[in-house]
Design a protein around this motif. Structure first.
Motif, short mmCIF file in Angstrom:
data_model
loop_
_atom_site.label_atom_id
_atom_site.label_comp_id
_atom_site.label_asym_id
_atom_site.label_seq_id
_atom_site.Cartn_x
_atom_site.Cartn_y
_atom_site.Cartn_z
N ARG A 174 0.83 -1.21 0.00
CA ARG A 174 0.00 0.00 0.00
C ARG A 174 0.86 1.26 0.00
O ARG A 174 1.86 1.35 0.72
N ASP A 175 0.46 2.23 -0.83
CA ASP A 175 1.10 3.55 -0.86
C ASP A 175 -0.02 4.58 -0.86
O ASP A 175 -0.56 4.93 -1.91
N TYR B 98 -3.26 3.92 -2.90
CA TYR B 98 -2.95 3.06 -4.04
C TYR B 98 -2.34 1.76 -3.53
O TYR B 98 -1.45 1.77 -2.69
#
Length: 247
Positions: free
Chosen positions: A151-152, A155
């Motif tokens: 996860r970023d 996103y």
């Protein structure tokens, strides 16, 4: 054309379901350099390698749908999804499903042992992206396919052996879920001119992204898709006898 061997749960194929298959086939042939068969199930090829199907149908599930390799259908229903239909075609057994939000996606069990797909270069899919209205929608796919997900922010990137192969955008304002297909082109500006010249429409872009210049468009039948500018791969001293896995 280089290719790689797909692993179970990875994107393997994509179908365009449209009420105007001949018009769609002509459009993508001009835009992406495809050679498209004239069968009831049209198979598009790039340099001889199958890359996509075009299906004529009167249905609510119009547009591009990704297919993921194998794994059967039991898990779909256990996780709250739905199996819609299954068909046996030249490529293998193809099953249309819906996730927990009602978004269509496919499963494919190819005939034969070799499970090669076209690599990310001009004329073939280079990325798939899921627009998710909730974390639960993302969790459905991560659990179904046992993806390693990083996860970023909002996103989420699915990884295989440390390499990303698709993305999922959490957008709680979207209201709907949607799979999007990105096709590679060598020159995005020229490709967008081709879109307009052959009956399509540019919706937005080009804009810069971590993957390169991208744009959103509609084909001549109104189906949405994305384009991404990618480099043409270069290979030195390749012979026809060389293994594709060594490229």
């Amino acid at each position: 054309m280089p290719a790689f061997e797909a692993k179970p749960g990875m994107p393997y194929w994509q179908d365009l379901v449209t009420t105007q298959p001949q018009k769609a086939a002509y459009f993508y042939a001009k835009l992406l350099g495809w050679e498209v068969s004239n069968d009831a199930y049209r198979v598009a090829r790039k340099e001889g390698l199958p890359v996509a199907g075009i299906v004529g149908a009167e249905t609510d599930l119009l547009g591009w749908t990704p297919y993921f390799l194998g794994l059967g259908t039991d898990g779909v229903e256990k996780l709250g999804g739905e199996v819609i239909s299954t068909a046996d075609v030249a490529l293998g057994q193809m099953t249309i499903c819906q996730d927990r939000t009602g978004c269509p996606f496919g499963l494919i069990e190819p005939h034969g042992e070799d499970q090669f797909v076209a690599a990310g270069e001009p004329g073939v899919p280079v990325w798939h992206e899921y627009i998710a209205p909730s974390q639960d929608a993302i969790d459905f796919y991560a659990e179904l396919f046992d993806w390693e997900v990083v996860r970023d922010g909002n996103y989420f990137i699915a990884m295989e052996d440390g390499a990303p192969f698709l993305g999922m955008l959490l957008d709680e304002t979207a209201g709907v879920s949607l799979w999007q297909t990105y096709f590679g082109v060598e020159n995005l500006e020229h490709a967008l001119m081709t879109v307009g010249n052959f009956g399509g429409q540019v919706i937005s872009g080009p804009v810069a992204s971590p993957f390169g210049l991208i744009a959103i468009a509609e084909d001549a039948t109104g189906a949405g898709f994305h384009l991404c500018e990618v480099a043409v791969p270069e290979f030195d001293d390749i012979r026809e006898s060389d293994s594709i896995l060594d490229l």
